[in-house]
Motif scaffolding. Structure first.
Motif, PDB file in Angstrom:
ATOM      1  N   ASP A  52      70.317  55.534  49.255  1.00 46.13           N
ATOM      2  CA  ASP A  52      70.693  56.142  50.532  1.00 46.13           C
ATOM      3  C   ASP A  52      70.992  55.073  51.588  1.00 46.13           C
ATOM      4  O   ASP A  52      70.224  54.855  52.532  1.00 46.13           O
ATOM      5  CB  ASP A  52      69.544  57.055  50.997  1.00 46.13           C
ATOM      6  CG  ASP A  52      69.968  57.938  52.151  1.00 46.13           C
ATOM      7  OD1 ASP A  52      71.062  57.708  52.697  1.00 46.13           O
ATOM      8  OD2 ASP A  52      69.199  58.848  52.505  1.00 46.13           O
ATOM      9  N   ALA A  53      72.147  54.419  51.422  1.00 47.68           N
ATOM     10  CA  ALA A  53      72.486  53.322  52.351  1.00 47.68           C
ATOM     11  C   ALA A  53      72.882  53.840  53.724  1.00 47.68           C
ATOM     12  O   ALA A  53      72.965  53.064  54.673  1.00 47.68           O
ATOM     13  CB  ALA A  53      73.609  52.482  51.754  1.00 47.68           C
ATOM     14  N   LYS A  54      73.148  55.139  53.845  1.00 48.20           N
ATOM     15  CA  LYS A  54      73.496  55.696  55.176  1.00 48.20           C
ATOM     16  C   LYS A  54      72.274  55.711  56.073  1.00 48.20           C
ATOM     17  O   LYS A  54      72.352  55.447  57.255  1.00 48.20           O
ATOM     18  CB  LYS A  54      73.995  57.136  55.012  1.00 48.20           C
ATOM     19  CG  LYS A  54      75.444  57.226  54.663  1.00 48.20           C
ATOM     20  CD  LYS A  54      75.992  58.605  55.083  1.00 48.20           C
ATOM     21  CE  LYS A  54      77.462  58.705  54.773  1.00 48.20           C
ATOM     22  NZ  LYS A  54      77.705  58.710  53.311  1.00 48.20           N
ATOM     23  N   ARG A  55      71.130  56.063  55.483  1.00 47.20           N
ATOM     24  CA  ARG A  55      69.900  56.133  56.305  1.00 47.20           C
ATOM     25  C   ARG A  55      69.156  54.807  56.358  1.00 47.20           C
ATOM     26  O   ARG A  55      68.442  54.536  57.304  1.00 47.20           O
ATOM     27  CB  ARG A  55      68.937  57.170  55.697  1.00 47.20           C
ATOM     28  CG  ARG A  55      69.291  58.569  56.015  1.00 47.20           C
ATOM     29  CD  ARG A  55      68.066  59.469  55.865  1.00 47.20           C
ATOM     30  NE  ARG A  55      68.450  60.833  56.109  1.00 47.20           N
ATOM     31  CZ  ARG A  55      68.983  61.614  55.183  1.00 47.20           C
ATOM     32  NH1 ARG A  55      69.155  61.173  53.947  1.00 47.20           N
ATOM     33  NH2 ARG A  55      69.339  62.842  55.477  1.00 47.20           N
ATOM     34  N   PHE A  56      69.305  53.992  55.288  1.00 46.37           N
ATOM     35  CA  PHE A  56      68.476  52.779  55.206  1.00 46.37           C
ATOM     36  C   PHE A  56      69.384  51.550  55.148  1.00 46.37           C
ATOM     37  O   PHE A  56      70.059  51.306  54.146  1.00 46.37           O
ATOM     38  CB  PHE A  56      67.552  52.865  53.984  1.00 46.37           C
ATOM     39  CG  PHE A  56      66.677  54.093  54.025  1.00 46.37           C
ATOM     40  CD1 PHE A  56      65.664  54.200  54.961  1.00 46.37           C
ATOM     41  CD2 PHE A  56      66.884  55.158  53.154  1.00 46.37           C
ATOM     42  CE1 PHE A  56      64.874  55.341  55.037  1.00 46.37           C
ATOM     43  CE2 PHE A  56      66.106  56.297  53.215  1.00 46.37           C
ATOM     44  CZ  PHE A  56      65.092  56.394  54.165  1.00 46.37           C
ATOM     45  N   SER A  57      69.368  50.815  56.246  1.00 41.54           N
ATOM     46  CA  SER A  57      70.298  49.694  56.396  1.00 41.54           C
ATOM     47  C   SER A  57      69.816  48.461  55.630  1.00 41.54           C
ATOM     48  O   SER A  57      68.617  48.191  55.516  1.00 41.54           O
ATOM     49  CB  SER A  57      70.414  49.368  57.888  1.00 41.54           C
ATOM     50  OG  SER A  57      70.895  48.070  58.061  1.00 41.54           O
ATOM     51  N   SER A  58      70.803  47.659  55.186  1.00 45.28           N
ATOM     52  CA  SER A  58      70.496  46.417  54.458  1.00 45.28           C
ATOM     53  C   SER A  58      70.456  45.200  55.372  1.00 45.28           C
ATOM     54  O   SER A  58      70.283  44.084  54.883  1.00 45.28           O
ATOM     55  CB  SER A  58      71.560  46.183  53.375  1.00 45.28           C
ATOM     56  OG  SER A  58      71.266  46.961  52.250  1.00 45.28           O
ATOM     57  N   THR A  59      70.619  45.383  56.677  1.00 45.28           N
ATOM     58  CA  THR A  59      70.731  44.208  57.557  1.00 45.28           C
ATOM     59  C   THR A  59      69.471  43.350  57.567  1.00 45.28           C
ATOM     60  O   THR A  59      69.517  42.199  57.980  1.00 45.28           O
ATOM     61  CB  THR A  59      71.070  44.628  59.006  1.00 45.28           C
ATOM     62  OG1 THR A  59      70.161  45.666  59.376  1.00 45.28           O
ATOM     63  CG2 THR A  59      72.495  45.117  59.120  1.00 45.28           C
ATOM     64  N   ARG A 284      64.355  47.318  53.987  1.00 52.29           N
ATOM     65  CA  ARG A 284      65.412  48.136  54.560  1.00 52.29           C
ATOM     66  C   ARG A 284      64.980  48.540  55.971  1.00 52.29           C
ATOM     67  O   ARG A 284      63.776  48.554  56.268  1.00 52.29           O
ATOM     68  CB  ARG A 284      65.651  49.415  53.733  1.00 52.29           C
ATOM     69  CG  ARG A 284      66.239  49.193  52.333  1.00 52.29           C
ATOM     70  CD  ARG A 284      67.679  48.710  52.403  1.00 52.29           C
ATOM     71  NE  ARG A 284      68.352  48.726  51.095  1.00 52.29           N
ATOM     72  CZ  ARG A 284      68.446  47.679  50.289  1.00 52.29           C
ATOM     73  NH1 ARG A 284      67.882  46.522  50.604  1.00 52.29           N
ATOM     74  NH2 ARG A 284      69.104  47.779  49.143  1.00 52.29           N
ATOM     75  N   LEU A 285      65.981  48.882  56.798  1.00 52.73           N
ATOM     76  CA  LEU A 285      65.702  49.317  58.165  1.00 52.73           C
ATOM     77  C   LEU A 285      66.103  50.794  58.283  1.00 52.73           C
ATOM     78  O   LEU A 285      67.256  51.142  57.973  1.00 52.73           O
ATOM     79  CB  LEU A 285      66.563  48.473  59.128  1.00 52.73           C
ATOM     80  CG  LEU A 285      66.465  48.772  60.605  1.00 52.73           C
ATOM     81  CD1 LEU A 285      65.071  48.420  61.152  1.00 52.73           C
ATOM     82  CD2 LEU A 285      67.527  47.969  61.383  1.00 52.73           C
ATOM     83  N   ALA A 286      65.163  51.653  58.725  1.00 49.47           N
ATOM     84  CA  ALA A 286      65.478  53.092  58.848  1.00 49.47           C
ATOM     85  C   ALA A 286      66.391  53.292  60.057  1.00 49.47           C
ATOM     86  O   ALA A 286      66.041  52.916  61.172  1.00 49.47           O
ATOM     87  CB  ALA A 286      64.198  53.895  59.018  1.00 49.47           C
TER      88      ALA A 286
END
Ligand code: HEM
Length: 404
Positions: A52-59, A284-286
């Protein structure tokens, strides 16, 4: 042992973090102040967050803060690992061309030649450190070959690789040195790309140069991708090779079975990746409020997503702690992640693992580890997992003798 031991880099927790992960899984998804993050450790929850890359960012994947407008624009960053869509998807579709299955297959002779050179060089040496002689130098030689780095420059390339990897993890104490290393590396890669004749080829450099000349990647992005290959591909593969050789040395019965049935070696490699995942977890960042495993996670929270805990989840794996060569779902582990950021180099890493184990078992009839299993030193990191030294005594098959 607890998460605090692991984060505090207690040697026994780094060596065998299994009981820490059992405890984390038993608690479900929860906030852990030791890592200032919600810890996600069950196989299903880990897979869900990674997809779920839309909700949890990889930055913030490697634990560093997300990019800010104050960041030095000259600092090189990995191209894919820390980016989100739509930028990530566009870049990934371009560089994916360098890692098609047929391309990776075409690299096998190169990997085999390098593996044979490293193993053959150990004849007559006693004892040998399998990390120093095989696991550490081999992956960077493979990447150098795929990037067309001349043999004479490989040592320099390896030193850069180590510096750059260290500085990304925030270990570099000296920012001036980091900037100098990045400048030197960029200059070197620039020159290498300028010298390239632009002809299509199966190697990684040709694909990147083609994208650069077609205007699909800027030169800076093209160089960033080569940096990313060093950061993402070297220490991970080193740890995978080291852990695989450790498993062979400590389980002579398995080594004998693989010598008798080399067709099982790819399955051994999957089990090695599952049981000794070189990357234990990433962050990951929410981006919005969400619920994972029944726990509410507010927007702006960090999550520590533990691939290794998922790979040791008894709900997903029968006889979970055992190395089994007949698992029907052997390759379903999460050692390479899952979803849009899943490892782009997984086929190459698997190829390196298989070829090194084949070469070693073909030439060596006995591997005797010289350090007791509970004393093997591990890298002081709870993200990267692997032995840093593996002294062993090897018995070589006499030259010319054909394996049974
Ligand atoms: C056994 C060795 C390896 C392991 C365990 C491993 C593991 C991983 C994992 C877990 C990720 C996912 C990161 C995430 O979820 O955000 C990843 C991404 C990546 N890996 Fe690997 N890796 C290995 C070898 C390699 C090699 C050999 C290369 C290339 C030469 C490579 C290049 C990359 C790149 C470029 C990414 C970023 C992909 C993206 O963000 O889209 N890796 N790797």
């Amino acid at each position: 042992m607890s998460l605090a031991d692991l984060v505090g880099l207690a040697p026994e927790a780094l060596r065998d973090p299994g009981s820490v992960y059992d405890e984390l899984r038993a608690k479900g998804v929860h906030f852990a102040p030791e890592v200032s993050a919600y810890v996600v450790s069950g196989h299903e929850d880990v897979s869900r967050v990674l997809r779920d890359a839309k909700r949890f960012s990889s930055t913030i994947t490697v634990g560093n803060p997300p990019p800010s407008p104050n960041d030095d624009p000259n600092r090189l960053r990995p191209l894919l690992l820390l980016s989100d869509d739509p930028v990530h998807a566009t870049r990934r579709s371009i560089v994916n061309r360098a890692f098609t299955p047929s391309q990776v297959r075409s690299w096998e002779p190169v990997v085999r030649r390098i593996a044979e050179q490293h193993v053959d060089a150990l004849r007559g040496i006693d004892p040998v450190d399998l990390v120093e002689r095989i696991a550490a130098p081999l992956p960077v030689r493979v990447i150098s070959a795929l990037l067309g780095v001349p043999a004479d420059d490989v040592d320099k390339f390896r030193a850069w690789s180590e510096e750059i990897t260290g500085s990304l993890g925030g270990h570099a104490a000296d920012p001036e040195k980091r900037d100098r290393v990045q400048r030197e590396f960029t200059g070197y890669m620039d020159a290498l790309m300028n010298r390239h004749d632009g002809r299509a080829g199966d190697d990684v450099l040709s694909t990147i140069v083609a994208a650069d000349r077609a205007g699909e990647l800027t030169r800076r992005e093209a160089v960033s991708f080569t940096i990313e290959l060093l950061i993402a591909g070297n220490i991970t593969t080193t740890h995978h090779l080291a852990s695989s050789m450790k498993l062979l040395a400590e389980n002579p019965g398995i080594a004998d079975r693989l010598r008798a049935e080399p067709a099982l070696i790819p399955r051994f490699i999957e089990e090695s990746l599952r049981l000794e995942s070189p990357i234990q977890g990433f962050y990951r960042l929410a981006l919005e409020d969400s619920v994972v495993g029944g726990t509410e996670i507010p927007a702006g929270s960090r999550l520590l997503v533990l691939y290794q805990a998922a790979n040791r989840d008894p709900a997903a794996w029968e006889q979970c702690p055992h190395l089994k060569l007949d698992r029907p779902n052997a390759a379903a582990h999460l050692a390479f992640g899952k979803g849009p950021h899943a490892c782009i180099g997984s086929s190459l890493a698997r190829l390196e693992g298989v070829v090194v184990v084949e070469t070693l078992l073909d030439r060596v009839t006995e591997i005797t580890p010289l350090t007791p299993p509970d004393e093997v030193p591990y890298l002081a990191s709870f993200i990267n997992h692997g032995p840093t030294s593996l002294p062993a005594r090897l018995v070589f098959r006499p030259t010319g003798e054909v394996p049974a």
